[in-house]
Design an enzyme around this catalytic site. Structure first.
Site, PDB file in Angstrom:
ATOM      1  N   TYR A  53      49.595  85.505  39.364  1.00 18.77           N
ATOM      2  CA  TYR A  53      49.322  84.375  39.896  1.00 18.77           C
ATOM      3  C   TYR A  53      48.196  83.479  39.057  1.00 18.77           C
ATOM      4  CZ  TYR A  53      50.664  83.690  44.741  1.00 18.77           C
ATOM      5  OH  TYR A  53      51.335  83.343  45.867  1.00 18.77           O
ATOM      6  N   GLU A  55      46.870  80.024  40.143  1.00 16.50           N
ATOM      7  CA  GLU A  55      46.470  78.709  40.571  1.00 16.50           C
ATOM      8  C   GLU A  55      45.381  78.079  39.784  1.00 16.50           C
ATOM      9  OE1 GLU A  55      46.859  80.704  44.428  1.00 16.50           O
ATOM     10  OE2 GLU A  55      47.166  78.431  45.385  1.00 16.50           O
ATOM     11  N   ASP A 199      61.387  57.845  35.647  1.00 19.09           N
ATOM     12  CA  ASP A 199      61.974  59.189  35.833  1.00 19.09           C
ATOM     13  C   ASP A 199      63.012  59.301  34.645  1.00 19.09           C
ATOM     14  OD1 ASP A 199      63.455  61.316  36.653  1.00 19.09           O
ATOM     15  OD2 ASP A 199      63.556  60.787  38.597  1.00 19.09           O
ATOM     16  N   THR A 225      62.753  66.376  34.402  1.00 19.76           N
ATOM     17  CA  THR A 225      63.229  67.971  34.728  1.00 19.76           C
ATOM     18  C   THR A 225      62.968  68.455  33.054  1.00 19.76           C
ATOM     19  OG1 THR A 225      65.519  67.322  34.665  1.00 19.76           O
ATOM     20  CG2 THR A 225      64.475  67.567  36.767  1.00 19.76           C
ATOM     21  N   LYS A 228      67.804  69.886  32.092  1.00 18.19           N
ATOM     22  CA  LYS A 228      69.006  68.897  31.538  1.00 18.19           C
ATOM     23  C   LYS A 228      69.375  68.681  30.211  1.00 18.19           C
ATOM     24  CE  LYS A 228      69.001  66.766  36.209  1.00 18.19           C
ATOM     25  NZ  LYS A 228      67.537  66.675  36.841  1.00 18.19           N
ATOM     26  N   ARG A 234      64.680  75.652  34.430  1.00 23.71           N
ATOM     27  CA  ARG A 234      64.527  74.699  35.421  1.00 23.71           C
ATOM     28  C   ARG A 234      63.419  74.626  35.725  1.00 23.71           C
ATOM     29  NH1 ARG A 234      68.700  73.258  38.575  1.00 23.71           N
ATOM     30  NH2 ARG A 234      70.052  74.297  37.172  1.00 23.71           N
TER      31      ARG A 234
HETATM   32  N1  DSN Z   1      70.797  67.013  41.281  1.00 28.57           N
HETATM   33  C1  DSN Z   1      70.373  66.336  40.185  1.00 28.57           C
HETATM   34  C2  DSN Z   1      71.571  65.783  39.291  1.00 28.57           C
HETATM   35  O1  DSN Z   1      72.652  66.439  39.339  1.00 28.57           O
HETATM   36  O2  DSN Z   1      71.503  64.799  38.476  1.00 28.57           O
HETATM   37  C3  DSN Z   1      69.145  65.359  40.042  1.00 28.57           C
HETATM   38  O3  DSN Z   1      68.017  65.847  40.716  1.00 28.57           O
END
Ligand code: DSN
Length: 434
Positions: A53, A55, A199, A225, A228, A234
């Site tokens: 933990y 925080e 984004d 994110t 990707k 993730r």
């Molecule tokens: N779900 C993701 C995507 O497939 O692009 C975006 O959050």
């Protein structure tokens, strides 16, 4: 990595895990938002920091025993800043949606007007969908792409912005195959006095290696994110090119000093919308950022783009309609309207043949999000396996065989066999194979 503890303790879950290992190995992963992380990233993500933990933030935690997770989080922040040329990074958001929530809630009050790209035109749920917090907390004005070009209609964005005076304009999306035009969005945001939020969840690996323009000089806040094109675990992240005094003049309680924007974002992430950070994932983000800082990662991201552009050319040659006519990035959005098959049916038939894609609405789609007229395909995962231009040509032929005869089980089985042969030539996670 033999998973011997899991195997002995819980054979049911072990078998599920092994079936997923085989699925990932034996199929062509063309979902544009997915990738395969390295063994070091997996080791850190599966490590003992899951127990901690923490925080708060490094040096200012609500728990003892944080000295090593502090080191890991500091490294994650420093490496993220170096990768993106950022002045500030918060690596705690559990996902891209939470990064977007924290950014929006920092820059806009409930009821304020926010502009974002329509979900059906390549945007994202968190950019204003009525079924998402963004559509429920804010007055959303969506902008769209031009029918003729498939690219964001910047003139319409300007007109909408002037008419609606948004507090925040969001640029970027999850099914947009072209570069995001940060500079043009900045000039529109300046004209109406809006904050500009980028984004970059999808192209962030390409941004990090300079193969996509950087939002940092133009945007007030940047979210992404990490899993990707960036090929980390993730998770989510928030960055700023320049940390500044906040324009609302909120002061720090003891000193009376005007807080920096970074302090407002930090406190919106925790305690605003999250509690304990996922320290194993933050540490794994640091590992992935370290990988992305190496020269090889640029070679990888260039190959992602080359592969996507080859996919696009081969599809065009077979008379597939592509939204915007091609791609600058890692993804291609195929409009199947002229192919006598829906996105849903195409996704299902391709899945049976060992090719994983997702159905996707195309701009001006007259089908519902559950059916759709399109599919989205992306190259980050297959490029990680080492596939290149020759394999892209084979993959398009296999996709075409399925789309043209989607109900013919013989065709689907034959393609599945060809997919398996291809996958065996580019092994994945072979140390996990039982
Ligand atoms: N779900 C993701 C995507 O497939 O692009 C975006 O959050």
């Amino acid at each position: 990595m033999s998973f011997s503890f899991l195997k002995e303790a819980d054979s049911e879950l072990y078998n599920i895990l092994m079936r997923e290992v085989s699925r990932e190995h034996d199929t062509l992963e063309l979902i544009a938002s997915e990738n395969f992380v390295s063994y070091p990233v997996l080791e850190m993500a599966g490590g003992v920091m899951t127990n901690k933990y923490a925080e708060g933030y490094p040096g200012k935690r609500y728990y003892g025993g944080c000295e090593f997770v502090d080191e890991a989080e500091n490294l994650a922040r420093d490496r993220a800043k170096k990768l993106f040329g950022a002045d500030y990074a918060n690596v705690q958001p559990h996902s891209g949606s939470q990064a977007n929530m924290a950014a929006l809630m920092t820059f806009a009050n409930v009821g304020d007007t926010v502009m974002g790209l329509d979900l059906a035109h390549g945007g994202h749920l968190t950019h204003g969908s009525p079924v998402n917090f963004s559509g429920q907390l804010y007055n959303i004005v969506s902008y769209q792409v031009l029918k003729e070009t498939g690219r964001v209609d910047l003139d319409a964005v300007r007109d909408l912005a002037k008419k609606n005076n948004p507090k925040v304009i969001i640029c970027g999306g999850s099914a947009y195959p072209r570069h995001i035009e940060f500079e043009a969005f900045r000039s529109i945001a300046d004209e109406v006095g809006a904050f500009l939020m980028a984004d970059i969840a999808h192209p962030s690996g390409l941004v990090a290696t300079g193969l996509h323009p950087s939002p940092m000089p133009y945007c007030d806040v940047v979210t992404t994110t990490t899993h990707k094109t960036l090929r980390g675990p993730r998770g989510g992240m928030i960055m700023m090119g320049n940390d500044k005094d906040n324009p609302w003049g909120k002061v720090a309680p003891k000193s009376g000093r005007v807080k920096q924007l970074s302090e407002l974002i930090d406190s919106m992430v925790m305690p605003g919308i999250q509690g304990g950070p996922l320290m194993h994932i933050i540490a794994a983000k640091a590992v992935a950022f370290g990988e992305a800082l190496k020269p090889d990662f640029k070679v990888y991201t260039q190959q992602i783009i080359d592969n996507a552009q080859t996919l696009a050319q081969e599809l065009l040659a077979k008379e597939y309609n592509l939204v915007s006519g091609g791609t600058d990035t890692h993804l291609v959005l195929i409009d199947l309207s002229n192919k006598d098959i829906t996105g849903k049916a195409a996704e299902k038939a391709l899945e049976k043949a060992g090719i994983t894609v997702n159905k996707n609405m195309v701009p001006f789609d007259n089908r519902s999000p559950f059916i759709t007229s399109g599919i989205r395909v992306g190259t980050p995962a297959i490029t990680t396996r080492g596939m290149g231009i020759d394999q892209m040509k084979i993959i398009v032929q296999l996709i075409d065989d399925v789309i043209n005869d989607a109900e013919n089980e013989d065709v689907l089985n034959r393609v599945k066999g060809d997919v398996l042969e291809l996958c065996k030539m580019f092994p994945l996670y072979d140390r996990f194979q039982s």
